[in-house]
Design a protein around this motif. Structure first.
Motif, PDB file in Angstrom:
ATOM      1  N   LYS A 114      57.399  21.388  15.008  1.00 35.54           N
ATOM      2  CA  LYS A 114      56.027  20.402  15.622  1.00 35.54           C
ATOM      3  C   LYS A 114      55.186  21.335  15.101  1.00 35.54           C
ATOM      4  O   LYS A 114      55.055  22.575  14.716  1.00 35.54           O
ATOM      5  N   PRO A 115      53.944  20.558  15.006  1.00 38.68           N
ATOM      6  CA  PRO A 115      53.054  20.426  14.547  1.00 38.68           C
ATOM      7  C   PRO A 115      51.526  21.418  15.691  1.00 38.68           C
ATOM      8  O   PRO A 115      51.826  21.286  16.587  1.00 38.68           O
ATOM      9  N   ALA A 116      50.940  22.503  15.480  1.00 36.03           N
ATOM     10  CA  ALA A 116      50.294  23.464  15.806  1.00 36.03           C
ATOM     11  C   ALA A 116      48.576  23.308  15.100  1.00 36.03           C
ATOM     12  O   ALA A 116      48.967  23.574  14.038  1.00 36.03           O
ATOM     13  N   THR A 117      47.539  23.333  15.856  1.00 38.69           N
ATOM     14  CA  THR A 117      46.308  23.876  15.568  1.00 38.69           C
ATOM     15  C   THR A 117      45.686  24.649  16.216  1.00 38.69           C
ATOM     16  O   THR A 117      46.286  24.189  17.790  1.00 38.69           O
ATOM     17  N   ALA A 118      44.265  25.442  15.806  1.00 40.06           N
ATOM     18  CA  ALA A 118      43.824  27.231  16.761  1.00 40.06           C
ATOM     19  C   ALA A 118      42.991  26.219  16.363  1.00 40.06           C
ATOM     20  O   ALA A 118      42.305  26.187  15.508  1.00 40.06           O
ATOM     21  N   ILE A 119      41.841  26.230  17.540  1.00 41.79           N
ATOM     22  CA  ILE A 119      40.437  26.293  17.528  1.00 41.79           C
ATOM     23  C   ILE A 119      39.455  27.371  17.893  1.00 41.79           C
ATOM     24  O   ILE A 119      40.012  27.406  19.689  1.00 41.79           O
ATOM     25  N   ALA A 120      38.041  27.594  17.070  1.00 47.97           N
ATOM     26  CA  ALA A 120      38.071  28.922  18.608  1.00 47.97           C
ATOM     27  C   ALA A 120      36.241  28.820  17.370  1.00 47.97           C
ATOM     28  O   ALA A 120      36.085  27.941  16.984  1.00 47.97           O
ATOM     29  N   VAL A 146      48.802  22.485  11.365  1.00 50.83           N
ATOM     30  CA  VAL A 146      47.707  22.468  10.614  1.00 50.83           C
ATOM     31  C   VAL A 146      46.375  22.505   9.886  1.00 50.83           C
ATOM     32  O   VAL A 146      45.842  23.417  11.141  1.00 50.83           O
ATOM     33  N   ASN A 147      45.475  22.574   9.168  1.00 50.34           N
ATOM     34  CA  ASN A 147      44.773  22.906   8.914  1.00 50.34           C
ATOM     35  C   ASN A 147      43.211  21.471   8.656  1.00 50.34           C
ATOM     36  O   ASN A 147      44.020  20.550   8.473  1.00 50.34           O
ATOM     37  N   SER A 148      42.072  21.884   8.231  1.00 54.20           N
ATOM     38  CA  SER A 148      40.899  21.028   7.935  1.00 54.20           C
ATOM     39  C   SER A 148      40.491  21.293   6.943  1.00 54.20           C
ATOM     40  O   SER A 148      41.443  21.837   5.609  1.00 54.20           O
ATOM     41  N   GLN A 149      39.451  20.467   6.235  1.00 52.93           N
ATOM     42  CA  GLN A 149      38.577  21.190   5.149  1.00 52.93           C
ATOM     43  C   GLN A 149      38.109  22.024   5.010  1.00 52.93           C
ATOM     44  O   GLN A 149      37.446  22.811   4.341  1.00 52.93           O
ATOM     45  N   TYR A 150      38.013  23.123   5.993  1.00 50.56           N
ATOM     46  CA  TYR A 150      37.237  24.349   7.084  1.00 50.56           C
ATOM     47  C   TYR A 150      38.047  25.265   7.864  1.00 50.56           C
ATOM     48  O   TYR A 150      38.908  24.445   8.815  1.00 50.56           O
ATOM     49  N   TRP A 151      37.655  26.488   7.662  1.00 56.09           N
ATOM     50  CA  TRP A 151      38.420  26.707   9.235  1.00 56.09           C
ATOM     51  C   TRP A 151      38.005  26.638  10.682  1.00 56.09           C
ATOM     52  O   TRP A 151      36.865  25.773  10.421  1.00 56.09           O
ATOM     53  N   ASN A 152      39.114  25.872  10.935  1.00 55.37           N
ATOM     54  CA  ASN A 152      39.040  25.667  12.651  1.00 55.37           C
ATOM     55  C   ASN A 152      37.840  26.571  13.416  1.00 55.37           C
ATOM     56  O   ASN A 152      38.342  26.963  14.850  1.00 55.37           O
ATOM     57  N   ILE A 153      36.275  25.953  12.884  1.00 57.28           N
ATOM     58  CA  ILE A 153      35.153  26.770  13.920  1.00 57.28           C
ATOM     59  C   ILE A 153      34.574  26.026  14.062  1.00 57.28           C
ATOM     60  O   ILE A 153      33.807  24.362  13.926  1.00 57.28           O
ATOM     61  N   GLY A 154      33.637  25.993  15.000  1.00 55.38           N
ATOM     62  CA  GLY A 154      32.581  24.931  15.717  1.00 55.38           C
ATOM     63  C   GLY A 154      31.363  26.625  16.109  1.00 55.38           C
ATOM     64  O   GLY A 154      31.633  28.166  16.607  1.00 55.38           O
ATOM     65  N   PHE A 155      30.345  26.320  16.090  1.00 54.39           N
ATOM     66  CA  PHE A 155      28.287  26.424  16.270  1.00 54.39           C
ATOM     67  C   PHE A 155      28.097  25.933  17.519  1.00 54.39           C
ATOM     68  O   PHE A 155      27.820  24.794  17.311  1.00 54.39           O
ATOM     69  N   GLY A 156      27.821  26.475  18.790  1.00 53.26           N
ATOM     70  CA  GLY A 156      27.152  26.323  19.368  1.00 53.26           C
ATOM     71  C   GLY A 156      27.502  26.964  21.038  1.00 53.26           C
ATOM     72  O   GLY A 156      28.487  26.973  21.342  1.00 53.26           O
ATOM     73  N   TRP A 157      25.842  27.140  22.181  1.00 50.96           N
ATOM     74  CA  TRP A 157      26.559  28.114  22.707  1.00 50.96           C
ATOM     75  C   TRP A 157      26.398  26.896  24.218  1.00 50.96           C
ATOM     76  O   TRP A 157      27.124  26.993  25.360  1.00 50.96           O
ATOM     77  N   LYS A 158      25.984  25.495  23.733  1.00 55.07           N
ATOM     78  CA  LYS A 158      26.036  24.346  24.327  1.00 55.07           C
ATOM     79  C   LYS A 158      26.488  23.132  24.108  1.00 55.07           C
ATOM     80  O   LYS A 158      26.589  23.357  22.592  1.00 55.07           O
TER      81      LYS A 158
END
Length: 209
Positions: A114-120, A146-158
């Motif tokens: 089944k499809p799966a992905t990871a986000i950090a 499943v991937n995206s256009q870039y690594w599945n990461i985001g930035f922000g403290w809030k």
């Protein structure tokens, strides 16, 4: 069709949840539901290697959130793992959950493919490390990553920092959601014409005797 998302952040409604929700919004546009289980708020026992899960129906001897997830997995058609970064890696409680989840189920045996992905997500650094750690759980479980256009990461403290300042991260989550939905729909459309794989019994090689 429905996806299960595990929020491994200690903050229930922090940046991790908002990143997961961006993916969920794209899934919803394609008629795919998403449930989120928050697993990062309380201490979680690590695996004891007691191996009781081998004799009690793939359930952990610690009767907690891990067994809840195991019981709910058959309801879902995809999996999302998400967490914040703690000291350049995934949070301790979430690692305990994932270690025991995979060990008790023998790498989600019978659930995939089944499809799966990871986000950090992170304040400043460590997101690549964390998303790679999460990917290790997916890569050994007969899952379709499943991937995206870039690594599945985001930035922000809030959340507001992530949503208003990390335009690329926000877009990456939306693209991830689109890709996830597309793969789910392709799998659903071909389920009767292309049978899912059947697997051999897992073989384990021990190099030390």
């Amino acid at each position: 069709m429905k996806v299960l998302a595990l929020n491994g952040s200690s903050n229930k409604n922090g940046v991790t949840r908002h990143a997961i929700d961006l993916v969920g919004e794209e899934l919803a546009k394609e008629g795919i539901g998403m449930d989120v289980i928050h697993v990062g708020a309380k201490p979680v026992a690590g695996c004891l290697d007691c191996r009781k899960c081998r004799t009690n129906g793939h359930h952990c001897v610690h009767n907690d959130i891990v067994n809840t997830i195991i019981d709910k997995l058959p309801e879902y058609d995809g999996l999302i793992l998400g967490c914040a970064v703690h000291y350049m890696g995934i949070p301790g409680p979430f690692k305990s959950v994932m270690d025991r989840l995979l060990y008790a189920t023998e790498h989600l045996e019978g659930w995939g493919p089944k499809p799966a992905t990871a986000i950090a997500v992170c304040r400043r650094a460590g997101a690549i490390n964390a998303v790679q750690q999460l990917g290790n759980y997916l890569n050994c479980s007969n899952l379709l990553t499943v991937n995206s256009q870039y690594w599945n990461i985001g930035f922000g403290w809030k959340p507001e920092e992530f949503l208003t300042q990390d335009a690329e991260g926000v877009q990456t989550m939306r693209v991830l959601g689109k890709n996830f939905a597309w793969i789910m729909k392709v799998l659903d459309a071909t389920k009767d014409s292309i049978p899912r794989p059947t697997y051999e019994k897992r073989v384990r090689a021990n190099f030390c005797r």
